[in-house]
Write an enzyme that holds these catalytic residues in place. Structure first.
Site, PDB file in Angstrom:
ATOM      1  N   TRP A  60       0.801  -1.223   0.000  1.00 10.61           N
ATOM      2  CA  TRP A  60       0.000   0.000   0.000  1.00 10.61           C
ATOM      3  C   TRP A  60       0.833   1.272   0.000  1.00 10.61           C
ATOM      4  O   TRP A  60       0.304   2.356  -0.209  1.00 10.61           O
ATOM      5  CB  TRP A  60      -0.916   0.033   1.228  1.00 10.61           C
ATOM      6  CG  TRP A  60      -0.264  -0.399   2.510  1.00 10.61           C
ATOM      7  CD1 TRP A  60      -0.379  -1.613   3.113  1.00 10.61           C
ATOM      8  CD2 TRP A  60       0.620   0.375   3.347  1.00 10.61           C
ATOM      9  NE1 TRP A  60       0.362  -1.648   4.268  1.00 10.61           N
ATOM     10  CE2 TRP A  60       1.000  -0.438   4.439  1.00 10.61           C
ATOM     11  CE3 TRP A  60       1.133   1.672   3.290  1.00 10.61           C
ATOM     12  CZ2 TRP A  60       1.854  -0.019   5.451  1.00 10.61           C
ATOM     13  CZ3 TRP A  60       1.999   2.112   4.292  1.00 10.61           C
ATOM     14  CH2 TRP A  60       2.347   1.272   5.356  1.00 10.61           C
ATOM     15  N   LYS A 120      -3.129  -8.276  -7.424  1.00 11.29           N
ATOM     16  CA  LYS A 120      -3.913  -8.001  -6.215  1.00 11.29           C
ATOM     17  C   LYS A 120      -3.215  -6.877  -5.462  1.00 11.29           C
ATOM     18  O   LYS A 120      -2.270  -7.103  -4.711  1.00 11.29           O
ATOM     19  CB  LYS A 120      -4.036  -9.228  -5.303  1.00 11.29           C
ATOM     20  CG  LYS A 120      -5.123  -9.033  -4.231  1.00 11.29           C
ATOM     21  CD  LYS A 120      -4.933  -9.896  -3.015  1.00 11.29           C
ATOM     22  CE  LYS A 120      -3.973  -9.308  -2.033  1.00 11.29           C
ATOM     23  NZ  LYS A 120      -4.447  -8.038  -1.391  1.00 11.29           N
ATOM     24  N   GLU A 125      -5.943  -3.682  -0.409  1.00 14.69           N
ATOM     25  CA  GLU A 125      -7.321  -3.227  -0.251  1.00 14.69           C
ATOM     26  C   GLU A 125      -7.377  -1.827   0.370  1.00 14.69           C
ATOM     27  O   GLU A 125      -8.376  -1.128   0.230  1.00 14.69           O
ATOM     28  CB  GLU A 125      -8.100  -4.212   0.632  1.00 14.69           C
ATOM     29  CG  GLU A 125      -8.419  -5.545  -0.040  1.00 14.69           C
ATOM     30  CD  GLU A 125      -7.193  -6.416  -0.241  1.00 14.69           C
ATOM     31  OE1 GLU A 125      -7.155  -7.175  -1.216  1.00 14.69           O
ATOM     32  OE2 GLU A 125      -6.257  -6.329   0.598  1.00 14.69           O
ATOM     33  N   GLY A 177       6.357  -6.734  -0.396  1.00 15.44           N
ATOM     34  CA  GLY A 177       5.765  -6.723   0.936  1.00 15.44           C
ATOM     35  C   GLY A 177       6.750  -7.174   1.988  1.00 15.44           C
ATOM     36  O   GLY A 177       7.967  -7.103   1.800  1.00 15.44           O
ATOM     37  N   SER A 178       6.235  -7.678   3.082  1.00 18.23           N
ATOM     38  CA  SER A 178       7.072  -8.021   4.228  1.00 18.23           C
ATOM     39  C   SER A 178       7.812  -9.336   4.016  1.00 18.23           C
ATOM     40  O   SER A 178       7.410 -10.183   3.207  1.00 18.23           O
ATOM     41  CB  SER A 178       6.211  -8.131   5.491  1.00 18.23           C
ATOM     42  OG  SER A 178       5.399  -9.294   5.441  1.00 18.23           O
ATOM     43  N   GLU A 211      10.394  -8.634  -3.693  1.00 17.93           N
ATOM     44  CA  GLU A 211      10.913  -7.349  -3.208  1.00 17.93           C
ATOM     45  C   GLU A 211      10.381  -7.185  -1.801  1.00 17.93           C
ATOM     46  O   GLU A 211       9.240  -6.783  -1.587  1.00 17.93           O
ATOM     47  CB  GLU A 211      10.462  -6.223  -4.142  1.00 17.93           C
ATOM     48  CG  GLU A 211      11.318  -4.958  -4.024  1.00 17.93           C
ATOM     49  CD  GLU A 211      10.785  -3.996  -2.986  1.00 17.93           C
ATOM     50  OE1 GLU A 211      11.331  -4.014  -1.853  1.00 17.93           O
ATOM     51  OE2 GLU A 211       9.857  -3.247  -3.287  1.00 17.93           O
ATOM     52  N   LEU A 212      11.238  -7.531  -0.825  1.00 21.12           N
ATOM     53  CA  LEU A 212      10.797  -7.649   0.561  1.00 21.12           C
ATOM     54  C   LEU A 212      11.325  -6.491   1.407  1.00 21.12           C
ATOM     55  O   LEU A 212      11.815  -5.504   0.893  1.00 21.12           O
ATOM     56  CB  LEU A 212      11.224  -9.004   1.116  1.00 21.12           C
ATOM     57  CG  LEU A 212      10.808 -10.216   0.265  1.00 21.12           C
ATOM     58  CD1 LEU A 212      11.257 -11.518   0.897  1.00 21.12           C
ATOM     59  CD2 LEU A 212       9.308 -10.231   0.007  1.00 21.12           C
ATOM     60  N   CYS A 254      10.228   0.946   1.916  1.00 19.28           N
ATOM     61  CA  CYS A 254      11.083  -0.218   2.145  1.00 19.28           C
ATOM     62  C   CYS A 254      12.564   0.142   2.088  1.00 19.28           C
ATOM     63  O   CYS A 254      13.394  -0.516   2.719  1.00 19.28           O
ATOM     64  CB  CYS A 254      10.767  -1.317   1.132  1.00 19.28           C
ATOM     65  SG  CYS A 254      10.937  -0.824  -0.591  1.00 19.28           S
TER      66      CYS A 254
END
Length: 483
Positions: free
Chosen positions: A153, A177, A180, A230-231, A252-253, A286
């Protein structure tokens, strides 16, 4: 009656926008006030099956589409994003909280990335290998197949473009996806692709319960590649799901960006650029600089200058032109930062700026605001020195020697971004070699360029986005030997 915002929300499957029809919904919040903005329809298992069928059809056609046609769609999408920049930037602020100047910059960067991938679409070259007369060996690059992409997000426009653009350039279809929490941005980006002429079954956009969506998409034999931003824990979980079908992955963390500041740097210039970059997007980046390791000779001056600049920042609603930092994106983030600050304080760190949750424009506890915070003399026992804060929190510690600085930079299992400030050319070369990170910035804070690979190593992931490498991550390599 649905608001104008809510009326635009929906799933995009097979070229159709879908909403209602008994689907569950997710309330999208405004981070500056905490108020709901509208209900987002969530995908059902049948919706996901339909998306998989559509993306399979889309790949069969798009993979055979001429590169020039793919490039034309990408160029047109870039033009539409620029035309709709004000709308997209406004949505980014209303959904994620960042200030308008940052949101507008994000939109322009997304358009530039589309321009680059349009150019690369017609430069996907193979090669001919020398062989005896009458024979040939060819190396071909072909699109890998339908892609499942999941994105975070924090950059609600850029992250969506970063997933779709290289897939489309390579000849792949994609199911994306997005988060949200920032659905409106993703929807409007998909509308730009749609209006630019991208066939409806080439790019699908779904929202839903993350675990349900990921399990269904990654279990399908249709899906040939996973791309995730994300994480670290979620990334490792998705890789385990992807392993069952041996699909290609780009991950890509998270990171925990070390900053090495040597005593020969231009101190005032370094402070100006680092404070601005640290609190960009309320630290929810990040690649944010986070662990500031400063040489002893300038440590006290650096700490004082950093804290002074931080205390001067104006915090407020991102829609207010005077704001220099907006709220955090959701109610989870202020709570997480508060816990890290309290732990560091208990371990002996000094709070020199911030350290508290604050109310928004409505007063009281309105909005998800947290003061930009500076901690000095932070012991390694503090949790924040090991866990990615992902918020407006800067930790500062001194170092003595080059080797000590490098050891601290490489101490954690993360390896996404690192920053170094020194005027010594020899030291710059040594740092470029010694730092364990996928991206190293020296005397600058910019790491993202359309033509440069973006990605990490170690627990921060693998593979690259952006640059030619981003497109090649969506290709398979085939050797053809002819006699």
């Amino acid at each position: 009656m649905a608001t104008a915002y809510e009326a635009r929300l929906g799933l995009y499957i097979g070229g159709e926008w879908l909403a209602g029809a008994g689907r569950d919904t997710h309330d999208v919040l405004n981070p500056a006030s905490g108020a709901g903005q509208g209900g987002l329809p969530l995908a059902t298992p049948d919706d996901l099956d339909r998306a998989l069928e559509a993306t399979q059809r889309g790949f069969a056609k798009w993979s055979k589409t001429a590169p020039e046609q793919r490039a034309a769609v990408l160029n047109k999408t870039a033009a539409l994003i620029r035309e709709r920049a004000d709308l997209l930037a406004r949505l980014a602020t209303l959904e994620e909280g960042k200030i308008q100047a940052e949101a507008k910059g994000e939109v322009m960067a997304a358009a530039a990335l589309l321009d680059f991938h349009a150019g690369e679409a017609v430069r996907i070259y193979g090669r001919v290998l020398p062989r005896p007369s009458g024979t040939r060996s060819l190396v071909l690059h072909q699109p890998v197949g339908p892609v499942a992409a999941f994105c975070a997000w924090n950059f609600p426009v850029m992250n969506v473009v970063r997933k779709i653009a290289p897939a489309v350039a390579a000849g792949c279809s994609i199911i994306i996806k997005p988060s949200e929490e920032t659905a409106g941005c993703a929807v409007e980006v998909l509308r730009c692709f749609q209006d630019a002429g991208l066939p409806g079954d080439v790019a699908q956009c779904v929202f839903g319960v993350p675990d349900m969506v990921s399990r269904q998409l990654l279990a399908s034999p249709v899906t040939k590649k996973l791309s995730f931003t994300g994480s670290v824990p979620v990334g490792k979980h998705l890789m385990k799901l992807a392993a069952d079908t041996m699909m290609r992955t780009t991950m890509e963390l998270g990171g925990h960006g070390p900053v090495l500041v040597f005593d020969d740097c231009d101190l005032d210039k370094t402070l100006d650029v680092l404070v601005t970059h640290k609190f960009r997007n309320a630290g929810q980046v990040c690649v944010a600089p986070t662990r500031f390791t400063v040489q002893e000779g300038i440590y006290d001056r650096f700490v004082a200058g950093f804290a002074e600049r931080t205390r001067a920042l104006k915090i407020g609603d991102g829609m207010d032109a005077a704001s220099q930092m907006g709220p955090m994106a959701n109610p989870r983030r202020p709570e997480a930062i508060a816990a890290l600050v309290e732990d560091a304080r208990a371990e002996g760190a000094k709070v020199l700026a911030g350290g508290e949750r604050i109310g928004g424009a409505g007063g009281g506890n309105a909005g998800f605001f947290f003061q930009p915070t500076v901690l000095a003399d932070v012991p390694l026992s503090a949790k924040a020195m090991h866990e990615e804060p992902f918020g407006p929190l800067a930790m500062i510690r001194p170092f003595g020697t080059f080797d000590e600085a490098v050891a601290e930079a490489n101490r954690l299992p993360f390896g996404l971004a690192a920053y170094c400030f020194t005027e010594s050319g020899r030291r710059q070369n040594m740092l470029g070699d010694a730092i364990e990170a996928g991206m190293v910035a020296i005397n600058t804070v910019r790491l993202s360029w359309p033509d440069s690979p973006f990605g990490g190593i170690k627990d921060s992931g693998h593979g690259s986005e952006d640059g030619p490498e981003g497109i090649m991550a969506h290709m398979i390599t085939k050797a053809v030997h002819i006699s």
